[in-house]
Design an enzyme around this catalytic site. Structure first.
Site, mmCIF file in Angstrom:
data_model
loop_
_atom_site.group_PDB
_atom_site.id
_atom_site.type_symbol
_atom_site.label_atom_id
_atom_site.label_comp_id
_atom_site.label_asym_id
_atom_site.label_seq_id
_atom_site.Cartn_x
_atom_site.Cartn_y
_atom_site.Cartn_z
ATOM 1 C CD GLU A 221 45.552 -24.711 3.894
ATOM 2 O OE1 GLU A 221 46.272 -24.497 2.912
ATOM 3 O OE2 GLU A 221 45.952 -24.562 5.068
ATOM 4 C CB CYS B 91 49.076 -28.834 13.826
ATOM 5 S SG CYS B 91 48.191 -29.900 12.666
ATOM 6 C CB CYS C 19 40.844 -27.555 13.519
ATOM 7 S SG CYS C 19 41.744 -27.310 11.969
ATOM 8 C CG ASP D 243 48.870 -25.597 11.331
ATOM 9 O OD1 ASP D 243 48.310 -26.435 12.061
ATOM 10 O OD2 ASP D 243 48.299 -25.082 10.354
ATOM 11 C CB SER D 244 49.024 -29.264 8.443
ATOM 12 O OG SER D 244 47.858 -28.498 8.649
ATOM 13 C CG HIS E 292 43.195 -24.458 8.963
ATOM 14 N ND1 HIS E 292 44.263 -25.139 9.489
ATOM 15 C CD2 HIS E 292 43.536 -24.161 7.677
ATOM 16 C CE1 HIS E 292 45.203 -25.268 8.554
ATOM 17 N NE2 HIS E 292 44.794 -24.673 7.460
HETATM 18 N N1 DGL Z 1 45.236 -26.900 11.446
HETATM 19 C C1 DGL Z 1 45.380 -28.259 11.728
HETATM 20 C C2 DGL Z 1 44.755 -28.649 13.040
HETATM 21 O O1 DGL Z 1 44.763 -27.875 13.973
HETATM 22 C C3 DGL Z 1 45.018 -29.270 10.706
HETATM 23 C C4 DGL Z 1 44.570 -28.845 9.380
HETATM 24 C C5 DGL Z 1 44.806 -29.962 8.393
HETATM 25 O O2 DGL Z 1 45.907 -29.973 7.875
HETATM 26 O O3 DGL Z 1 43.910 -30.790 8.190
HETATM 27 O O4 DGL Z 1 44.278 -29.742 13.192
#
Ligand code: DGL
Length: 288
Positions: A166, A69, A200, A6-7, A202
């Site tokens: 974050e 991600c 996403c 993941d990012s 997050h």
């Molecule tokens: N968590 C990531 C996703 O599922 C992206 C978050 C990001 O780095 O913008 O898209």
């Protein structure tokens, strides 16, 4: 090991479900926190960063990598699968989260064959929330059009949510303001979605605030369980890969940024203390 990328640390919401559903396997999680968020970056950057991360996971011994991600899955997966793997790593596999999530959104069970199994939802409206990159890629629209062509899809980019998560801001009136900024227009439409995907990794960390704002009749899908369920099904259909996976229930965690910061964010998600390694991706290695 199964590589999970993941990012940042958001993909731990997927890893948590994977280790619950498929506990025997070994996992190596990589979060590119130094370069997160990916959601507002160019397609070229997301593709290049994702390729570097996947290569690192191959190097440490992962025959299979899951892009946990959406942004990376939406913007880099197809090219990596179609160009990078055949040219450089024909024995490895990369999977993403967009296709399995689109299947769940349409109500297709794991392993269903589109065109043979009818989705449980064939008309009406469903919604996807995601980063700007995920929404702009059109990947969810493409997948859903194949799976359930008469289903209407409404999409909403939520560019301020990942920076909030974050920063450790996941609840309270300030957060609610930014949740409403993207949710209210979606439900003020004449055709609001009856099922909503948190597209996403997050966003499940904002769950309580989102659930409180979204009308109770709307089903909200987070990706952890649905991805874990579909990976279990994929492994059952790919014994040649399943046999290559080690099974000592080991978990390794790596980040491109400060390991103690990553551990502090990740421990509440995984419910356990994390020993986190710092890794450097090629971009930095050249400059070191
Ligand atoms: N968590 C990531 C996703 O599922 C992206 C978050 C990001 O780095 O913008 O898209």
């Amino acid at each position: 090991m199964i590589g999970v990328f993941d990012s940042g640390f958001g993909g731990l919401t997927v890893l948590r479900a994977l280790v619950t559903r498929l506990p025997r396997y070994d996992y190596f999680y990589l979060g590119d926190s130094a370069r997160a968020p990916y959601g507002s970056r160019s397609l070229q950057d997301v593709h290049g960063f994702t390729r570097e991360a996947v290569e690192l996971l191959f190097e440490v011994g992962c025959p299979l990598v899951l892009l946990a991600c959406n942004t990376a899955s939406a913007q880099a997966l197809r090219t990596l699968q179609q160009r990078h793997l055949p040219a450089h790593r024909p024995d490895r596999r990369i999977l993403g989260v967009v296709r399995p999530s689109a299947e769940a959104l349409a109500g297709l069970p794991p392993g269903a064959i589109p065109g043979v199994t009818e989705p449980s939802l064939t008309s009406g409206t469903v919604g996807v929330l995601g980063t700007a990159g995920t929404i702009a890629s059109g990947s969810y629209a493409l997948e859903l059009a194949k799976l359930a062509p008469r289903l209407r899809l409404v999409q909403q980019a939520c560019p301020l949510w990942v920076p909030l998560v974050e920063a450790g801001e996941t609840r309270g009136p300030g957060v609610d303001f930014f949740l409403r900024k993207y949710l209210d227009p979606l439900f003020a439409r004449p055709d609001p979605p009856s099922r909503l995907l948190l597209g996403c990794t997050h966003y499940p960390l904002l769950w309580s605030g989102i659930r409180a704002i979204v009308p109770a009749a709307v089903e909200i899908l987070a990706q952890g369980e649905l991805v874990a369920e579909r990976l279990a099904d994929w492994l059952a259909r790919h014994p040649e890969m399943e046999r290559r996976l080690s099974r000592q229930a080991k978990r390794r965690y790596a980040t491109t940024d400060d390991p103690s910061w990553f551990a502090a964010r990740g421990e509440p998600i995984m419910g356990t203390a994390l020993a986190v390694e710092r890794v450097r991706l090629p971009l930095w290695r050249a400059a070191d």
